[in-house]
Design a protein around this motif. Structure first.
Motif, PDB file in Angstrom:
ATOM      1  N   GLU A  69      98.000 -30.654  20.552  1.00  0.00           N
ATOM      2  CA  GLU A  69      98.127 -29.221  20.754  1.00  0.00           C
ATOM      3  C   GLU A  69      99.139 -28.617  19.790  1.00  0.00           C
ATOM      4  N   PRO A  70      98.694 -27.658  18.960  1.00  0.00           N
ATOM      5  CA  PRO A  70      99.649 -26.994  18.050  1.00  0.00           C
ATOM      6  C   PRO A  70     100.561 -26.056  18.844  1.00  0.00           C
ATOM      7  N   GLU A  71     101.831 -26.116  18.534  1.00  0.00           N
ATOM      8  CA  GLU A  71     102.828 -25.277  19.223  1.00  0.00           C
ATOM      9  C   GLU A  71     102.963 -23.947  18.508  1.00  0.00           C
ATOM     10  N   THR A  72     102.997 -22.907  19.298  1.00  0.00           N
ATOM     11  CA  THR A  72     103.292 -21.574  18.775  1.00  0.00           C
ATOM     12  C   THR A  72     104.526 -21.048  19.502  1.00  0.00           C
ATOM     13  N   ARG A  73     104.991 -19.889  19.093  1.00  0.00           N
ATOM     14  CA  ARG A  73     106.193 -19.329  19.694  1.00  0.00           C
ATOM     15  C   ARG A  73     106.007 -19.076  21.183  1.00  0.00           C
ATOM     16  N   GLY A  75     103.731 -20.695  23.124  1.00  0.00           N
ATOM     17  CA  GLY A  75     103.199 -21.832  23.846  1.00  0.00           C
ATOM     18  C   GLY A  75     102.212 -22.636  23.022  1.00  0.00           C
ATOM     19  N   ALA A  76     101.715 -23.723  23.578  1.00  0.00           N
ATOM     20  CA  ALA A  76     100.793 -24.623  22.877  1.00  0.00           C
ATOM     21  C   ALA A  76      99.341 -24.151  23.045  1.00  0.00           C
ATOM     22  N   VAL A 267      96.375 -20.457  25.761  1.00  0.00           N
ATOM     23  CA  VAL A 267      97.724 -20.920  25.371  1.00  0.00           C
ATOM     24  C   VAL A 267      98.504 -21.304  26.634  1.00  0.00           C
ATOM     25  N   SER A 268      99.171 -22.462  26.616  1.00  0.00           N
ATOM     26  CA  SER A 268      99.994 -22.918  27.741  1.00  0.00           C
ATOM     27  C   SER A 268     101.362 -22.235  27.711  1.00  0.00           C
ATOM     28  N   GLU A 269     101.904 -21.954  28.879  1.00  0.00           N
ATOM     29  CA  GLU A 269     103.238 -21.350  28.948  1.00  0.00           C
ATOM     30  C   GLU A 269     104.311 -22.372  28.566  1.00  0.00           C
ATOM     31  N   ARG A 270     105.318 -21.848  27.919  1.00  0.00           N
ATOM     32  CA  ARG A 270     106.465 -22.715  27.607  1.00  0.00           C
ATOM     33  C   ARG A 270     107.364 -22.792  28.838  1.00  0.00           C
ATOM     34  N   ASP A 272     110.390 -24.471  28.622  1.00  0.00           N
ATOM     35  CA  ASP A 272     111.776 -24.670  28.213  1.00  0.00           C
ATOM     36  C   ASP A 272     112.514 -23.364  28.009  1.00  0.00           C
ATOM     37  N   MET A 273     111.750 -22.239  28.025  1.00  0.00           N
ATOM     38  CA  MET A 273     112.423 -20.968  27.853  1.00  0.00           C
ATOM     39  C   MET A 273     111.493 -19.857  28.354  1.00  0.00           C
ATOM     40  N   MET A 274     112.101 -18.729  28.640  1.00  0.00           N
ATOM     41  CA  MET A 274     111.344 -17.578  29.094  1.00  0.00           C
ATOM     42  C   MET A 274     111.400 -16.501  28.011  1.00  0.00           C
ATOM     43  N   MET A 275     110.218 -15.889  27.725  1.00  0.00           N
ATOM     44  CA  MET A 275     110.139 -14.842  26.699  1.00  0.00           C
ATOM     45  C   MET A 275     108.960 -13.946  27.047  1.00  0.00           C
ATOM     46  N   SER A 276     108.929 -12.810  26.348  1.00  0.00           N
ATOM     47  CA  SER A 276     107.782 -11.930  26.551  1.00  0.00           C
ATOM     48  C   SER A 276     106.532 -12.567  25.947  1.00  0.00           C
ATOM     49  N   ASP A 277     105.392 -12.309  26.577  1.00  0.00           N
ATOM     50  CA  ASP A 277     104.079 -12.851  26.151  1.00  0.00           C
ATOM     51  C   ASP A 277     104.039 -14.367  26.222  1.00  0.00           C
ATOM     52  N   ASN A 278     104.923 -14.978  27.060  1.00  0.00           N
ATOM     53  CA  ASN A 278     104.907 -16.436  27.201  1.00  0.00           C
ATOM     54  C   ASN A 278     103.561 -16.872  27.770  1.00  0.00           C
ATOM     55  N   GLY A 279     102.894 -17.797  27.040  1.00  0.00           N
ATOM     56  CA  GLY A 279     101.600 -18.319  27.495  1.00  0.00           C
ATOM     57  C   GLY A 279     100.451 -17.329  27.366  1.00  0.00           C
ATOM     58  N   LYS A 280     100.637 -16.287  26.586  1.00  0.00           N
ATOM     59  CA  LYS A 280      99.571 -15.289  26.440  1.00  0.00           C
ATOM     60  C   LYS A 280      98.425 -15.841  25.586  1.00  0.00           C
ATOM     61  N   ASP A 281      97.220 -15.758  26.140  1.00  0.00           N
ATOM     62  CA  ASP A 281      96.046 -16.268  25.417  1.00  0.00           C
ATOM     63  C   ASP A 281      95.735 -15.400  24.192  1.00  0.00           C
ATOM     64  N   ILE A 282      95.050 -16.043  23.229  1.00  0.00           N
ATOM     65  CA  ILE A 282      94.733 -15.363  21.969  1.00  0.00           C
ATOM     66  C   ILE A 282      93.272 -14.895  22.015  1.00  0.00           C
ATOM     67  N   LEU A 283      93.042 -13.626  21.716  1.00  0.00           N
ATOM     68  CA  LEU A 283      91.689 -13.061  21.640  1.00  0.00           C
ATOM     69  C   LEU A 283      91.533 -12.440  20.261  1.00  0.00           C
ATOM     70  N   MET A 284      90.589 -12.973  19.467  1.00  0.00           N
ATOM     71  CA  MET A 284      90.493 -12.571  18.061  1.00  0.00           C
ATOM     72  C   MET A 284      89.068 -12.116  17.714  1.00  0.00           C
ATOM     73  N   PRO A 285      88.794 -10.789  17.636  1.00  0.00           N
ATOM     74  CA  PRO A 285      87.492 -10.304  17.134  1.00  0.00           C
ATOM     75  C   PRO A 285      87.348 -10.625  15.642  1.00  0.00           C
ATOM     76  N   MET A 286      86.091 -10.849  15.231  1.00  0.00           N
ATOM     77  CA  MET A 286      85.841 -11.218  13.837  1.00  0.00           C
ATOM     78  C   MET A 286      84.626 -10.461  13.291  1.00  0.00           C
ATOM     79  N   VAL A 287      84.663 -10.205  12.012  1.00  0.00           N
ATOM     80  CA  VAL A 287      83.527  -9.638  11.282  1.00  0.00           C
ATOM     81  C   VAL A 287      83.306 -10.483  10.034  1.00  0.00           C
ATOM     82  N   THR A 288      82.040 -10.839   9.803  1.00  0.00           N
ATOM     83  CA  THR A 288      81.717 -11.658   8.627  1.00  0.00           C
ATOM     84  C   THR A 288      80.630 -10.973   7.813  1.00  0.00           C
ATOM     85  N   PHE A 289      80.628 -11.239   6.523  1.00  0.00           N
ATOM     86  CA  PHE A 289      79.612 -10.713   5.622  1.00  0.00           C
ATOM     87  C   PHE A 289      78.998 -11.870   4.838  1.00  0.00           C
TER      88      PHE A 289
END
Length: 406
Positions: A69-73, A75-76, A267-270, A272-289
């Protein structure tokens, strides 16, 4: 179109009873003919292809799990889920539908051509049956006439005004006519099988044929300009249009295509620390050509379509020449049939006058049975030629109607 053809036949041929019979037979033939049934199914398939092209490319779904699991700020990242849909350029689906529709129209024209050819074949076979039946009737009349002459000859033999040889000659002539009649019986059965096969029914079923047909006093006025509306030529117009629609599809497919999609990453919650958007899932719209940079394929298709349209134009021109030649030949042979019929009518009248003279001579006690046989043979020849001329006239009229009827 079928009814217009039949009504024109009625108006042109001026035999309501015969036309009605042909109409009934034609309706039965169109319903039962396996070639037309197969072509109608092919047309239904072509129509269904319009629905086939009215679709989008498959929607793509994807799912993946992060083994490490890649770690982000915040969560993982645990997994990735995606969905995407490619869309053709604006108007591409409509162009495909128009192309499929043009191909269906071409298939329908093939059905129209097949029905017209079936009507022509059926009418011509009908006229052949009429000719055979009319010749049989004429032979029966001549056989009866020869029997009458035979009785006269027997009477003459009794009084010493004729010899037994004259009687034998009359009997031999009757045998020859009986032979011709039996041959016509076989020819009728063979043509009846042809007619019934066009109706797709048992070959032994009897066919109702009119007993008398006459050439009308005047030919109908039918201009050659009607050739331009013959389905055999309209078919090439529709093929030309289908190639044009194919080129529109090619141009649309040469345009960029684009797609829309969506990625979702839980995304899993961290802890070891508490922060805003902790464990917030990623939603990414895409457009391709998708851009066809290397478009040699589309250029080649365009060139092929241009060549194909030129080929169709030349094929149409060649087919028009064939139809014009057929029309000219049919008009000529129909005119020849009228001339021959009128000539045979005059000859037949003169032969009957000669027959009357011979009968009057018999009343005065002098008759030459060799002359009787000669006149009878001439009468039969003229009657047979009249029937053949009538048959030829209507067979050529059927061809003309096939060529120029709209």
């Amino acid at each position: 179109m079928k009814k217009k053809l039949l009504f024109l036949l009625i108006a042109v041929l001026a035999f309501s009873a015969k036309a009605q019979t042909l109409e009934s037979y034609l309706q039965q033939a169109e319903q039962n003919n396996p070639v037309i049934q197969a072509m109608e199914l092919r047309y239904n398939i072509a129509e269904e292809k319009v629905n086939e092209v009215n679709t989008l490319p498959n929607t793509t779904f994807g799912a993946g799990y992060f083994v490490s699991e890649p770690e982000t700020r915040v969560g993982a990242q645990r997994a990735r889920f995606s969905v995407s849909q490619m869309l053709p350029w604006f108007g591409t689906i409509t162009a495909r539908e128009n192309y499929a529709g043009s191909m269906a129209d071409a298939e329908y024209t093939e059905i129209v051509i097949a029905k017209r050819k079936l009507a022509l074949s059926l009418a011509q076979s009908y006229y052949v049956l009429y000719g055979i039946q009319a010749k049989k009737t004429v032979l029966e009349e001549n056989i009866a006439l020869l029997k009458t002459y035979e009785k006269l000859a027997l009477t003459s033999v009794e009084v010493g005004k004729a010899s037994a040889v004259d009687v034998l000659k009359l009997q031999i002539r009757q045998n020859e006519l009986q032979q011709q009649r039996q041959i016509l019986d076989q020819q009728y059965l063979a043509e009846q099988a042809v007619f019934n096969n066009l109706l797709n029914r048992d070959e032994s079923i009897g066919v109702e044929v009119v007993s008398d047909m006459q050439i009308p006093s005047e030919d109908p006025i039918l201009g050659k300009e009607g050739l331009s509306m013959n389905p055999e030529l309209l078919k090439y117009d529709q093929l030309f249009q289908s190639v044009a629609q194919s080129e529109l599809v090619n141009q649309k497919e040469n345009a960029p295509s684009f797609g829309i999609g969506l990625d979702y990453i839980p995304v899993s919650e961290r802890t070891d620390m508490m922060m805003s958007d902790n464990g917030k899932d990623i939603l990414m719209p895409m457009v391709t050509f998708s851009i066809p940079i290397f478009n040699n394929k589309f250029k080649s298709v365009t060139k092929q379509n241009q060549l194909r349209q030129k080929e169709i134009e030349l094929q149409k021109e060649e087919r028009l020449n064939v139809l014009e030649n057929t029309y000219a030949k049919a008009i000529s042979q129909r005119n020849e049939a009228r001339i021959a019929f009128e000539t045979q009518s005059k000859n037949l009248e003169q032969a009957k006058d000669a027959e009357e003279i011979l009968i009057k001579n018999y009343e005065t006690g002098t008759i030459n049975f060799n002359d009787v046989l000669d006149i009878q043979e001439l009468q039969l020849k003229f009657q047979t030629n009249q029937i053949q001329s009538t048959q030829l006239y209507y067979m050529q009229s059927a061809i003309i109607n096939y060529l120029i009827n709209k």
